[in-house]
Design an enzyme around this catalytic site. Structure first.
Site, PDB file in Angstrom:
ATOM      1  N   HIS A 162       1.068  -0.944  -0.010  1.00  0.00           N
ATOM      2  CA  HIS A 162      -0.142  -0.046   0.056  1.00  0.00           C
ATOM      3  C   HIS A 162       0.827   1.197   0.101  1.00  0.00           C
ATOM      4  O   HIS A 162       0.565   2.376   0.346  1.00  0.00           O
ATOM      5  CB  HIS A 162      -1.125   0.141   1.177  1.00  0.00           C
ATOM      6  CG  HIS A 162      -1.561  -1.114   1.429  1.00  0.00           C
ATOM      7  ND1 HIS A 162      -2.859  -1.437   0.885  1.00  0.00           N
ATOM      8  CD2 HIS A 162      -1.477  -2.341   2.256  1.00  0.00           C
ATOM      9  CE1 HIS A 162      -3.213  -2.630   1.225  1.00  0.00           C
ATOM     10  NE2 HIS A 162      -2.465  -3.276   2.007  1.00  0.00           N
ATOM     11  N   SER A 283      16.046  21.718 -15.609  1.00  0.00           N
ATOM     12  CA  SER A 283      15.053  22.485 -15.739  1.00  0.00           C
ATOM     13  C   SER A 283      15.522  23.822 -16.616  1.00  0.00           C
ATOM     14  O   SER A 283      16.437  24.423 -16.269  1.00  0.00           O
ATOM     15  CB  SER A 283      14.253  23.085 -14.362  1.00  0.00           C
ATOM     16  OG  SER A 283      13.551  23.814 -14.622  1.00  0.00           O
ATOM     17  N   LYS A 289      17.551  22.145 -10.522  1.00  0.00           N
ATOM     18  CA  LYS A 289      16.719  20.727 -10.786  1.00  0.00           C
ATOM     19  C   LYS A 289      17.643  19.934 -11.402  1.00  0.00           C
ATOM     20  O   LYS A 289      18.433  20.000 -12.312  1.00  0.00           O
ATOM     21  CB  LYS A 289      15.702  21.111 -11.625  1.00  0.00           C
ATOM     22  CG  LYS A 289      14.548  21.748 -10.934  1.00  0.00           C
ATOM     23  CD  LYS A 289      13.837  20.841  -9.592  1.00  0.00           C
ATOM     24  CE  LYS A 289      13.097  19.883 -10.022  1.00  0.00           C
ATOM     25  NZ  LYS A 289      11.646  20.071 -10.731  1.00  0.00           N
ATOM     26  N   GLU A 296      10.618   8.659 -16.646  1.00  0.00           N
ATOM     27  CA  GLU A 296       9.265   9.263 -16.827  1.00  0.00           C
ATOM     28  C   GLU A 296       9.170   8.801 -18.216  1.00  0.00           C
ATOM     29  O   GLU A 296       7.743   8.431 -18.290  1.00  0.00           O
ATOM     30  CB  GLU A 296       9.208  10.603 -16.697  1.00  0.00           C
ATOM     31  CG  GLU A 296       9.421  11.183 -15.020  1.00  0.00           C
ATOM     32  CD  GLU A 296       9.512  12.498 -14.955  1.00  0.00           C
ATOM     33  OE1 GLU A 296       8.555  13.356 -14.605  1.00  0.00           O
ATOM     34  OE2 GLU A 296      10.623  13.037 -15.092  1.00  0.00           O
TER      35      GLU A 296
END
Ligand code: ARG
Length: 467
Positions: A162, A283, A289, A296
């Site tokens: 979970h 970024s 970043k 992804e």
């Protein structure tokens, strides 16, 4: 008076008008089916050899056609073959070029053949090759995972259910779980190849042919196990595409799950691993970043790979026998899926090879959230002969006390523990730390470093054989 025919040399005889621009645009597949070039030539050569062997065309014509096809192949490979949209597809582009090069003898190539059995043959040959490449890339990823698992056979990390900290596990165990999934993925892909390896060539448009062809011969030349038994099935079935797309979709879901974990592990809250700069991105606005775009995209691409399967299922649904032009819609999703699963596998292999675990962070996280509470309950069962349900209840009460006192399980005083059952001894501390916990998970398939080491060496050996 004889009517003026359409310009189309392949099928223009009964037409008095050329195709409209709109029809040409919708009908043309050359923008994508040029990928079948190599296999189309290969199948045409096999077909021509067979025609000569069966005396359907002369040896002389066959040699002329075959040398012409080989010349065209060289031109294509060196980038000197111009694709013409007006010629619809790759099959007609090649035949028309052959006609230009060797004259009317080219017209004998298509004897006892239709584009319907031709395209079905080409696609099987094309997918067969790509599937073996996919299987090889899966093996490379499995090797990368196994090596990383072996290095981290006793690196402790939290295991989740979970998405809540559940029990401590070893990182090697976690990585080897994906080796298992990928092994089934590879099995499915290999299985697709075993089943698709039959030849449609010689089925004609749909009903076979009156020429005395030898289908066994072309099947053998092209590496197929046998000719397909039913010509209607041969030209109109695409379940070999569906199977491949579905195996790819399943594999992409596995890769997507792993990608999601990499993204989580790289995030600030986890900080379990790091990736080198050349596998991450920056970024354009936030200078600090470092983003996991590669992972992804592997996660995101599973969307289009599942989409390819759905596209194909819907194209096929409701198609009567035999060939309909709907079947041309099989190519783009198929080519796209085959190319993208390869990219996903390669991306994942390089991330796994280059990821560096932050062992301390993983270890610290693994003892949070009373992750050894099950070990405590098991200790009560094993040492005090308490039924597991009662042990569960007692342990729950101990955890509740820990929460109240803001304390870890292994920091509880023996005196306090004894309040829950006076038979508890200091031996209980032997199971409360994460290292002891994982060491004890020696059941078959369990997370103990001993098991993981054994599993990793099993996979190393097996993957060497599969390479
Ligand atoms: N480009 C077509 C396809 O991909 C080839 C077969 C065409 N057959 C036909 N009967 N029009 O399916």
């Amino acid at each position: 008076m004889v009517k003026k025919a359409s310009k189309n040399k392949m099928w223009g005889g009964r037409f008095s008008l050329d195709s409209s621009k709109l029809l040409q645009n919708v009908n043309s597949s050359i923008e994508f089916d040029y990928k079948l070039f190599e296999v189309d030539v290969e199948a045409s050569i096999a077909h021509t050899q067979m025609l000569a062997h069966c005396k359907i065309i002369t040896k002389k014509d066959s040699s002329l056609i075959i040398s012409g096809l080989k010349r065209i192949r060289n031109q294509f490979q060196s980038g000197n073959f111009k694709l013409d949209k007006e010629l619809e597809d790759i099959h007609m582009n090649i035949e028309s070029k052959l006609q230009k090069d060797i004259g009317d003898t080219a017209g004998r190539l298509h004897t006892a053949r239709s584009r319907n059995d031709q395209v079905a043959t080409d696609l099987r040959l094309y997918i067969r090759k790509k599937n073996s490449h996919i299987a090889d890339e899966i093996t490379l990823l499995q090797i990368a995972l196994t090596n990383k698992a072996e290095e981290n056979y006793k690196t402790i990390m939290p295991g989740f259910t979970h998405m809540q900290t559940a029990q401590p596990i070893t990182m090697g165990h976690h990585l080897l779980a994906y080796v298992e999934m990928l092994s089934r993925d590879k099995g499915r892909i290999i299985d697709c190849n075993n089943r698709l390896n039959e030849s449609p060539l010689g089925s004609g448009a749909l009903s076979g042919t009156s020429f005395p062809i030898n289908r066994k011969m072309t099947a053998k030349t092209l590496g197929f196990d046998n000719p397909m038994r039913n010509s209607l099935d041969a030209v109109s079935s695409r379940d070999f595409v569906l199977e491949t797309m579905s195996s790819i979709a399943i594999c992409s879901v596995h890769l997507s799950r792993l990608a999601e974990e990499i993204i989580l592990w790289l995030s600030d809250g986890f900080n379990f691993i790091s990736l080198p700069d050349d596998l991450t991105t920056g970024s354009s606005i936030m200078p600090q970043k470092k983003n996991p775009d590669l992972a992804e995209l592997v996660r995101g691409k599973s969307g289009r790979l599942i989409g390819s399967l759905i596209t194909m299922l819907v194209v096929m649904k409701g198609l009567p026998l035999a060939y309909s032009k709907d079947l041309q819609e099989d190519k783009e999703p198929t080519f796209d899926a085959l190319d993208n699963i390869l990219l996903c596998l390669q991306s994942m292999t390089s991330m796994i090879k280059n990821m560096v675990p932050n062992i301390d962070n993983m270890n610290n996280a693994s003892s949070r959230q009373f992750s050894t509470a099950t070990d405590l309950a098991d200790w009560l069962v094993q040492n005090l002969n308490i039924p597991f349900r009662s042990a569960h209840q007692i342990t729950g009460e101990i955890v509740s006390k820990c929460i109240k006192d803001d304390m870890n399980l292994d920091k509880m005083e023996l005196e306090v523990l004894k309040q829950f059952d006076k038979r508890i001894t200091k031996d209980i501390y032997n199971v409360l730390n994460t290292e002891k916990s994982v060491n004890r998970k020696n059941s078959e398939g369990g997370t103990s470093p001993r098991n993981v080491k054994k599993s990793a060496s099993y996979w190393k050996k097996r993957l060497k054989d599969e390479e």
